[in-house]
Design a protein around this motif. Structure first.
Motif, PDB file in Angstrom:
ATOM      1  N   GLU A 334       8.922   3.018  -6.658  1.00 24.49           N
ATOM      2  CA  GLU A 334       8.124   2.622  -7.830  1.00 24.49           C
ATOM      3  C   GLU A 334       6.702   2.227  -7.423  1.00 24.49           C
ATOM      4  N   ILE A 335       6.581   1.598  -6.272  1.00 24.33           N
ATOM      5  CA  ILE A 335       5.256   1.184  -5.785  1.00 24.33           C
ATOM      6  C   ILE A 335       4.399   2.413  -5.489  1.00 24.33           C
ATOM      7  N   LEU A 336       4.969   3.378  -4.779  1.00 21.79           N
ATOM      8  CA  LEU A 336       4.189   4.566  -4.414  1.00 21.79           C
ATOM      9  C   LEU A 336       3.879   5.408  -5.644  1.00 21.79           C
ATOM     10  N   GLU A 337       4.802   5.425  -6.596  1.00 18.11           N
ATOM     11  CA  GLU A 337       4.529   6.153  -7.842  1.00 18.11           C
ATOM     12  C   GLU A 337       3.377   5.478  -8.598  1.00 18.11           C
ATOM     13  N   ALA A 338       3.422   4.153  -8.648  1.00 18.10           N
ATOM     14  CA  ALA A 338       2.351   3.408  -9.327  1.00 18.10           C
ATOM     15  C   ALA A 338       1.018   3.625  -8.612  1.00 18.10           C
ATOM     16  N   GLN A 339       1.058   3.722  -7.292  1.00 13.39           N
ATOM     17  CA  GLN A 339      -0.174   3.965  -6.534  1.00 13.39           C
ATOM     18  C   GLN A 339      -0.801   5.294  -6.979  1.00 13.39           C
ATOM     19  N   GLY A 340       0.056   6.315  -7.142  1.00 13.35           N
ATOM     20  CA  GLY A 340      -0.435   7.614  -7.599  1.00 13.35           C
ATOM     21  C   GLY A 340      -0.979   7.552  -9.015  1.00 13.35           C
ATOM     22  N   ILE A 341      -0.304   6.810  -9.890  1.00  7.22           N
ATOM     23  CA  ILE A 341      -0.748   6.707 -11.287  1.00  7.22           C
ATOM     24  C   ILE A 341      -2.110   6.011 -11.355  1.00  7.22           C
ATOM     25  N   LEU A 342      -2.234   4.914 -10.630  1.00  9.71           N
ATOM     26  CA  LEU A 342      -3.486   4.143 -10.655  1.00  9.71           C
ATOM     27  C   LEU A 342      -4.652   4.992 -10.145  1.00  9.71           C
ATOM     28  N   ALA A 343      -4.392   5.742  -9.093  1.00 10.06           N
ATOM     29  CA  ALA A 343      -5.455   6.566  -8.517  1.00 10.06           C
ATOM     30  C   ALA A 343      -5.799   7.742  -9.435  1.00 10.06           C
ATOM     31  N   SER A 344      -4.772   8.444  -9.914  1.00 11.29           N
ATOM     32  CA  SER A 344      -5.043   9.690 -10.634  1.00 11.29           C
ATOM     33  C   SER A 344      -5.360   9.472 -12.110  1.00 11.29           C
ATOM     34  N   LYS A 345      -4.946   8.346 -12.681  1.00 11.00           N
ATOM     35  CA  LYS A 345      -5.205   8.105 -14.103  1.00 11.00           C
ATOM     36  C   LYS A 345      -6.354   7.131 -14.346  1.00 11.00           C
ATOM     37  N   GLY A 347      -8.604   6.208 -11.437  1.00 13.62           N
ATOM     38  CA  GLY A 347      -9.651   6.390 -10.437  1.00 13.62           C
ATOM     39  C   GLY A 347      -9.755   5.218  -9.481  1.00 13.62           C
ATOM     40  N   LEU A 348      -8.669   4.463  -9.365  1.00 16.94           N
ATOM     41  CA  LEU A 348      -8.672   3.309  -8.468  1.00 16.94           C
ATOM     42  C   LEU A 348      -7.599   3.494  -7.395  1.00 16.94           C
ATOM     43  N   PHE A 349      -8.045   3.635  -6.164  1.00 14.66           N
ATOM     44  CA  PHE A 349      -7.131   3.853  -5.038  1.00 14.66           C
ATOM     45  C   PHE A 349      -6.820   2.499  -4.411  1.00 14.66           C
ATOM     46  N   ALA A 350      -5.623   1.997  -4.677  1.00 13.96           N
ATOM     47  CA  ALA A 350      -5.232   0.654  -4.231  1.00 13.96           C
ATOM     48  C   ALA A 350      -4.171   0.759  -3.150  1.00 13.96           C
ATOM     49  N   GLU A 351      -4.080  -0.256  -2.307  1.00 17.43           N
ATOM     50  CA  GLU A 351      -3.012  -0.228  -1.304  1.00 17.43           C
ATOM     51  C   GLU A 351      -1.668  -0.525  -1.971  1.00 17.43           C
ATOM     52  N   PRO A 352      -0.557  -0.234  -1.275  1.00 18.42           N
ATOM     53  CA  PRO A 352       0.757  -0.352  -1.931  1.00 18.42           C
ATOM     54  C   PRO A 352       1.020  -1.729  -2.546  1.00 18.42           C
ATOM     55  N   SER A 353       0.666  -2.805  -1.827  1.00 21.01           N
ATOM     56  CA  SER A 353       0.921  -4.148  -2.379  1.00 21.01           C
ATOM     57  C   SER A 353       0.314  -4.274  -3.774  1.00 21.01           C
ATOM     58  N   SER A 354      -0.914  -3.855  -3.901  1.00 18.43           N
ATOM     59  CA  SER A 354      -1.632  -3.999  -5.162  1.00 18.43           C
ATOM     60  C   SER A 354      -1.028  -3.099  -6.233  1.00 18.43           C
ATOM     61  N   SER A 355      -0.527  -1.947  -5.800  1.00 17.03           N
ATOM     62  CA  SER A 355       0.104  -1.032  -6.740  1.00 17.03           C
ATOM     63  C   SER A 355       1.380  -1.650  -7.302  1.00 17.03           C
ATOM     64  N   ALA A 356       1.941  -2.613  -6.588  1.00 25.19           N
ATOM     65  CA  ALA A 356       3.121  -3.318  -7.097  1.00 25.19           C
ATOM     66  C   ALA A 356       2.800  -4.056  -8.395  1.00 25.19           C
ATOM     67  N   ALA A 357       1.532  -4.437  -8.589  1.00 24.82           N
ATOM     68  CA  ALA A 357       1.160  -5.098  -9.847  1.00 24.82           C
ATOM     69  C   ALA A 357       1.351  -4.133 -11.018  1.00 24.82           C
ATOM     70  N   LEU A 358       0.919  -2.884 -10.832  1.00 24.56           N
ATOM     71  CA  LEU A 358       1.116  -1.889 -11.899  1.00 24.56           C
ATOM     72  C   LEU A 358       2.606  -1.546 -12.037  1.00 24.56           C
ATOM     73  N   ALA A 359       3.279  -1.382 -10.903  1.00 25.49           N
ATOM     74  CA  ALA A 359       4.718  -1.074 -10.967  1.00 25.49           C
ATOM     75  C   ALA A 359       5.454  -2.184 -11.729  1.00 25.49           C
ATOM     76  N   GLY A 360       5.065  -3.413 -11.475  1.00 20.47           N
ATOM     77  CA  GLY A 360       5.682  -4.551 -12.159  1.00 20.47           C
ATOM     78  C   GLY A 360       5.400  -4.521 -13.643  1.00 20.47           C
ATOM     79  N   PHE A 361       4.167  -4.219 -13.989  1.00 21.04           N
ATOM     80  CA  PHE A 361       3.814  -4.132 -15.410  1.00 21.04           C
ATOM     81  C   PHE A 361       4.621  -3.026 -16.101  1.00 21.04           C
TER      82      PHE A 361
END
Ligand SMILES: *Cc1c(COP(=O)(O)O)cnc(C)c1O
Length: 396
Positions: A334-345, A347-361
């Motif tokens: 879920e974290i890596l999927e969120a990382q892809g969503i954040l970057a591709s939707k 335009g923000l390339f975040a490290e995995p920890s930070s992508s956990a915020a989107l995955a959590g949401f």
């Protein structure tokens, strides 16, 4: 303003001085392999005024006078609206607080900045710390701007970019055969032996206080977005998602909103969510079960939130309980999927920890009103850990 340290457990007060870390009697109650006890909080009395503020826009009371802060632009990061992500998810009030824009690429700069200023005021020349990576690269970078010697203990397995940052900034790097918990112990032995100032997260109360600055910025930026002119207008978000490992960022976020309420700038505490990785979920487990159990060996792609024993766990847990905060757990997938969503939707390339915020949401969104003001704390740049991103892209 008058500043001191207070122990949230027993209420004891201490002067805000360089050799003071934990509340001694409470710290002694800590069980083996348990979170720190007696973590101190900065408290202030009196009316803050313009001269106390580093930056008059955000008007943040801090325990070190503005003239001691090094010349490096920490904080004041963008709070921005990801339009495509908003539309796709159906949450028009979604915001990203973008701390990938910090000078060293992570949220940790907020703590390093205050600790560096404190060291300069006290005439301290060297700071030592243990880190999973970002705190070290941050302290090394901010320390370079401040003219301080920085000594770091880092697990050998830390992502290479974070190690290279430390060395490039001129820090002294001691690789540790073992994990962050071992690095923590080695760094404490070093500071005990040499009398060097420790910037270990949670252990040094200024690390928590430094991180509260984000809440002031969010409240001001939302207030301005609501139509109030510059210099006026503060607004509280409804929900804030915080990637959580040791629990220092989340405690700092709470402290910031508590200060804003004390100052009368906002009226209510937002609901704050600790987003944790499945392989490092001590705080979420403790919130569900009422307390901390035996440590579980951590393992997650999100290195910055990977800890066996959350150093600030007890303090973070008490804040979550007090304010009705929540915790949730997301898998590495879920974290890596969120990382892809954040970057591709967005335009923000975040490290995995930070992508956990989107995955959590994404996991919690069923419980969140569609018109809610939601802030995701994006704490670190994706360029810091290319290897994990490659995993998400199926390149490794
Ligand atoms: C340190 C860190 C976190 C977690 O903060 P804690 O205080 O350990 O909970 C999250 N994201 C990034 C990028 C970090 O460096």
């Amino acid at each position: 303003m008058k500043w001191s340290y207070r122990c949230p457990s027993c209420g004891a007060e201490y002067p805000l001085e360089k050799s003071r870390y934990l509340c001694g009697p409470c710290a002694a109650k800590r069980g083996v392999d348990m979170p720190l006890e007696g973590v101190l909080e900065c408290v202030w009395e009196g009316e803050p005024s313009g001269v106390d503020y580093l930056d008059t826009r955000y008007a943040i009371p801090l325990p070190v006078e503005p003239r001691y802060f090094p010349a490096i632009p920490v904080g004041d990061t963008p709070l921005w609206a990801p339009e495509r992500l908003r539309a796709e998810l159906g949450f028009p009030g979604l915001f990203l607080k973008d701390d990938t824009c910090e000078p060293t690429g992570s949220f940790k700069d907020r703590a390093s900045y205050l600790v560096a200023a404190f060291a300069r005021r006290e005439g301290i020349k060297e700071i030592v710390l243990a880190s999973t990576g970002n705190a070290a690269s941050s302290m090394a970078g901010v320390g370079a701007a401040a003219g301080l010697k920085i000594t770091v203990f880092l697990p050998e397995a830390a992502p290479v970019a974070k190690r290279v940052q430390v060395l490039q900034y001129g820090g002294d790097l001691y690789p540790v055969k073992g994990n962050y918990d071992q690095a923590f112990e080695e760094s404490l032995a070093y500071s005990d032996k040499t009398g060097t100032l420790s910037r270990n997260t949670a252990y040094n109360p200024l690390t928590i206080e430094g991180k509260k600055t984000v809440s002031f910025e969010i409240a001001k930026q939302l207030g301005a977005a609501g139509g109030a002119g510059p210099g006026e207008g503060w607004a509280s978000p409804d929900e804030v998602f915080v990637p959580t490992g040791d629990g220092v960022i989340i405690a700092g976020v709470y402290k910031g909103f508590e200060d804003l309420i004390k100052l009368g700038r906002i009226k209510r505490m937002p609901r704050i969510w600790a987003a944790q990785a499945e392989g490092s979920k001590a705080i979420a487990t403790a919130l569900a079960e009422g307390g901390f159990g035996r440590p579980v060996s951590s393992s997650t792609v999100a290195d910055s939130i990977s800890v066996d024993v959350p150093r600030n766990g007890a303090h973070a847990l008490s804040k979550l309980k007090k304010h009705g905060g929540r915790a949730l757990v997301v898998s590495d997938e879920e974290i890596l999927e969120a990382q892809g969503i954040l970057a591709s939707k967005a335009g923000l390339f975040a490290e995995p920890s930070s992508s956990a915020a989107l995955a959590g949401f994404l996991k919690a969104r069923g419980e969140i009103a569609k018109d809610a003001i939601v802030v995701l704390l994006i704490t670190g740049s994706g360029l810091k850990d290319i290897k994990s991103a490659m995993k998400g892209l199926g390149l490794e």
